[in-house]
Design a protein around this motif. Structure first.
Motif, PDB file in Angstrom:
ATOM      1  N   GLY A 114      10.347   7.119   2.869  1.00  0.00           N
ATOM      2  CA  GLY A 114       9.165   7.125   3.719  1.00  0.00           C
ATOM      3  C   GLY A 114       8.576   5.728   3.740  1.00  0.00           C
ATOM      4  N   PRO A 115       7.810   5.405   4.792  1.00  0.00           N
ATOM      5  CA  PRO A 115       7.306   4.041   4.947  1.00  0.00           C
ATOM      6  C   PRO A 115       6.137   3.752   3.995  1.00  0.00           C
ATOM      7  N   LEU A 116       6.000   2.484   3.618  1.00  0.00           N
ATOM      8  CA  LEU A 116       4.893   2.060   2.753  1.00  0.00           C
ATOM      9  C   LEU A 116       3.781   1.484   3.622  1.00  0.00           C
ATOM     10  N   THR A 117       3.127   2.338   4.386  1.00  0.00           N
ATOM     11  CA  THR A 117       2.041   1.871   5.254  1.00  0.00           C
ATOM     12  C   THR A 117       0.798   1.578   4.409  1.00  0.00           C
ATOM     13  N   PRO A 118      -0.129   0.738   4.932  1.00  0.00           N
ATOM     14  CA  PRO A 118      -1.383   0.514   4.206  1.00  0.00           C
ATOM     15  C   PRO A 118      -2.119   1.822   3.914  1.00  0.00           C
ATOM     16  N   ASP A 119      -2.129   2.757   4.867  1.00  0.00           N
ATOM     17  CA  ASP A 119      -2.788   4.044   4.628  1.00  0.00           C
ATOM     18  C   ASP A 119      -2.146   4.807   3.477  1.00  0.00           C
ATOM     19  N   TYR A 120      -0.831   4.782   3.439  1.00  0.00           N
ATOM     20  CA  TYR A 120      -0.128   5.465   2.355  1.00  0.00           C
ATOM     21  C   TYR A 120      -0.493   4.839   1.011  1.00  0.00           C
ATOM     22  N   LEU A 121      -0.464   3.506   0.946  1.00  0.00           N
ATOM     23  CA  LEU A 121      -0.763   2.806  -0.316  1.00  0.00           C
ATOM     24  C   LEU A 121      -2.205   3.075  -0.749  1.00  0.00           C
ATOM     25  N   ASP A 122      -3.142   3.004   0.199  1.00  0.00           N
ATOM     26  CA  ASP A 122      -4.542   3.296  -0.135  1.00  0.00           C
ATOM     27  C   ASP A 122      -4.681   4.743  -0.621  1.00  0.00           C
ATOM     28  N   GLY A 123      -3.927   5.637  -0.008  1.00  0.00           N
ATOM     29  CA  GLY A 123      -3.970   7.047  -0.414  1.00  0.00           C
ATOM     30  C   GLY A 123      -3.490   7.228  -1.854  1.00  0.00           C
TER      31      GLY A 123
ATOM     32  N   LEU B 219       1.613   3.444 -13.572  1.00  0.00           N
ATOM     33  CA  LEU B 219       3.074   3.435 -13.387  1.00  0.00           C
ATOM     34  C   LEU B 219       3.529   4.730 -12.715  1.00  0.00           C
ATOM     35  N   ASP B 220       3.031   5.857 -13.217  1.00  0.00           N
ATOM     36  CA  ASP B 220       3.481   7.170 -12.727  1.00  0.00           C
ATOM     37  C   ASP B 220       3.118   7.402 -11.264  1.00  0.00           C
ATOM     38  N   HIS B 221       1.888   7.036 -10.879  1.00  0.00           N
ATOM     39  CA  HIS B 221       1.384   7.497  -9.581  1.00  0.00           C
ATOM     40  C   HIS B 221       1.174   6.393  -8.547  1.00  0.00           C
ATOM     41  N   LEU B 222       1.392   5.146  -8.957  1.00  0.00           N
ATOM     42  CA  LEU B 222       1.308   4.063  -7.974  1.00  0.00           C
ATOM     43  C   LEU B 222       2.674   3.358  -7.865  1.00  0.00           C
ATOM     44  N   LEU B 223       3.194   2.859  -9.003  1.00  0.00           N
ATOM     45  CA  LEU B 223       4.463   2.116  -8.939  1.00  0.00           C
ATOM     46  C   LEU B 223       5.664   3.030  -8.708  1.00  0.00           C
ATOM     47  N   ALA B 224       5.715   4.156  -9.427  1.00  0.00           N
ATOM     48  CA  ALA B 224       6.883   5.041  -9.295  1.00  0.00           C
ATOM     49  C   ALA B 224       7.084   5.523  -7.850  1.00  0.00           C
ATOM     50  N   PRO B 225       6.032   6.020  -7.169  1.00  0.00           N
ATOM     51  CA  PRO B 225       6.260   6.447  -5.773  1.00  0.00           C
ATOM     52  C   PRO B 225       6.693   5.297  -4.851  1.00  0.00           C
TER      53      PRO B 225
ATOM     54  N   ALA C 122     -10.820  -0.234  -7.568  1.00  0.00           N
ATOM     55  CA  ALA C 122     -10.187   0.239  -6.331  1.00  0.00           C
ATOM     56  C   ALA C 122      -9.643  -0.957  -5.538  1.00  0.00           C
ATOM     57  N   GLY C 123     -10.449  -2.033  -5.455  1.00  0.00           N
ATOM     58  CA  GLY C 123     -10.000  -3.224  -4.740  1.00  0.00           C
ATOM     59  C   GLY C 123      -8.789  -3.853  -5.404  1.00  0.00           C
ATOM     60  N   ASP C 124      -8.824  -3.965  -6.738  1.00  0.00           N
ATOM     61  CA  ASP C 124      -7.685  -4.542  -7.466  1.00  0.00           C
ATOM     62  C   ASP C 124      -6.419  -3.721  -7.244  1.00  0.00           C
ATOM     63  N   LEU C 125      -6.549  -2.403  -7.341  1.00  0.00           N
ATOM     64  CA  LEU C 125      -5.357  -1.552  -7.236  1.00  0.00           C
ATOM     65  C   LEU C 125      -4.804  -1.550  -5.809  1.00  0.00           C
ATOM     66  N   ARG C 126      -5.689  -1.566  -4.830  1.00  0.00           N
ATOM     67  CA  ARG C 126      -5.209  -1.626  -3.437  1.00  0.00           C
ATOM     68  C   ARG C 126      -4.476  -2.931  -3.167  1.00  0.00           C
ATOM     69  N   THR C 127      -5.059  -4.036  -3.647  1.00  0.00           N
ATOM     70  CA  THR C 127      -4.396  -5.335  -3.451  1.00  0.00           C
ATOM     71  C   THR C 127      -3.058  -5.373  -4.197  1.00  0.00           C
TER      72      THR C 127
ATOM     73  N   VAL D 101      -3.805   5.033  -4.219  1.00  0.00           N
ATOM     74  CA  VAL D 101      -4.891   4.527  -5.072  1.00  0.00           C
ATOM     75  C   VAL D 101      -6.027   5.549  -5.145  1.00  0.00           C
ATOM     76  N   ASP D 102      -6.416   6.103  -3.990  1.00  0.00           N
ATOM     77  CA  ASP D 102      -7.504   7.093  -3.968  1.00  0.00           C
ATOM     78  C   ASP D 102      -7.158   8.286  -4.861  1.00  0.00           C
ATOM     79  N   ARG D 103      -5.915   8.717  -4.752  1.00  0.00           N
ATOM     80  CA  ARG D 103      -5.466   9.865  -5.523  1.00  0.00           C
ATOM     81  C   ARG D 103      -5.473   9.549  -7.026  1.00  0.00           C
ATOM     82  N   LEU D 104      -5.049   8.323  -7.350  1.00  0.00           N
ATOM     83  CA  LEU D 104      -5.010   7.893  -8.752  1.00  0.00           C
ATOM     84  C   LEU D 104      -6.407   7.855  -9.344  1.00  0.00           C
TER      85      LEU D 104
END
Lengths: 189, 189
Positions: free
Chosen positions: B173-182, B157-163, B85-90, B184-187
């Motif tokens: 839409g904006p790439l806020t930290p909350d959006y990015l963490d979301g 690729l599908d659910h983190l990089l593509a969006p 989770a930490g790696d993917l968020r970073t 990762v959580d979803r992935l």
């Protein structure tokens, strides 16, 4: 067609010229990629004088925007199957066929390239996104009216359209029916 | 620098020319969009004779591929935080900064445009994808070795990089930290 024929049916000729020019643009984007042809080459391919193209569209970019929006707006209507899962699965299949079809990828590339090309390109891209979002929103609103709990349109863009486009643009994996259904299941989970 | 200086430090000059040419390409892609400049304009911007560019790269497309792969390979190293989770968020934060930075979007557009440009463009795109996938796979392998249950690289690729790419390319839409963490959580859910 001779000059008299043209003079007699200006609307008919105008529509035919437009169709020929649009097809020429789509073919040239497919064959050479965006940016590797001139308005003169479009004219030659379409069998039209380049002065007509300049008169009608002004420049190559305006012509490209026109082609893009026309093609994208001519797509199949949004599905209305009676359930959100059914609508989204059918929609995913339509989009997948579209982007893997003969013109599909060229049009996606063109949309992305246009967004880097000044105000007119950005406007074409924004209209495209607004159009897609409006269609999706109608589908999601119907689901809510039926008592379903739909995601928002941006989540559909993020987790259904973005992976499909990315896989095709990067040739990253096949768009099988199972894959597409899996995207929908994941989106609705 | 005079001719003697050039003759004395061929490696140094060669590296400086390469850096100047790469910067000129990135600037021109940002300013005009892909496809709207010639190798002569790159040479003029970089302050180099266009014959040197033809000698070194052969054609504009080979130069564009070189710029793209060099820039993308110079990215920050993949994070290793001790948890997936930490790696993917970073990682999501790094990618988001990259694509919203001054050159980032131009490079993404260039990668996508190249894939429509014949064998050399396709090869550049495939190398880029293979490179990204290799980096991701190492991160996912570390997670598996720690006893975590990682998704596969294609799901990232599908659910983190593509969006992330799609939101930037379509200004959706904006790439806020909350959006990015979301994402990762979803992935990882």
């Amino acid at each position: 067609m001779d000059e008299q024929g043209r003079a007699r049916r200006p609307g008919g000729r105008s529509a035919r010229v437009r169709a020929a020019v649009h097809q020429a643009v789509t073919d040239l984007v497919s064959e050479r990629g965006y940016g590797n042809f001139t308005i003169g080459e479009v004219a030659a391919r379409a069998g039209v004088a380049d002065t007509s193209l300049y008169r009608r569209w002004g420049n190559l970019q305006a012509l490209l925007s026109d082609v893009l929006l026309t093609r994208l707006n001519a797509q199949a209507p949004m599905p209305d199957t009676g359930s959100l899962a059914g609508d989204l699965r059918t929609y995913a299949g339509i989009v997948a066929r579209e982007v893997t079809g003969p013109d599909g990828l060229a049009l996606v590339r063109l949309a992305i390239a246009l967004s880097g090309e000044g105000q007119q390109g950005i406007q074409a891209r924004d209209e495209l996104l607004a159009d897609r979002t409006r269609q999706l929103q109608a589908m999601l609103d119907r689901a809510r009216d039926r008592g379903e709990n739909p995601p928002d349109a941006l989540e559909v863009l993020d987790h259904l359209l973005a992976p499909i486009y990315m896989r095709v643009l990067f040739d990253a994996g096949p768009l099988t029916p199972d894959y597409l259904d899996g995207l929908v299941d994941r989106l609705l989970a």
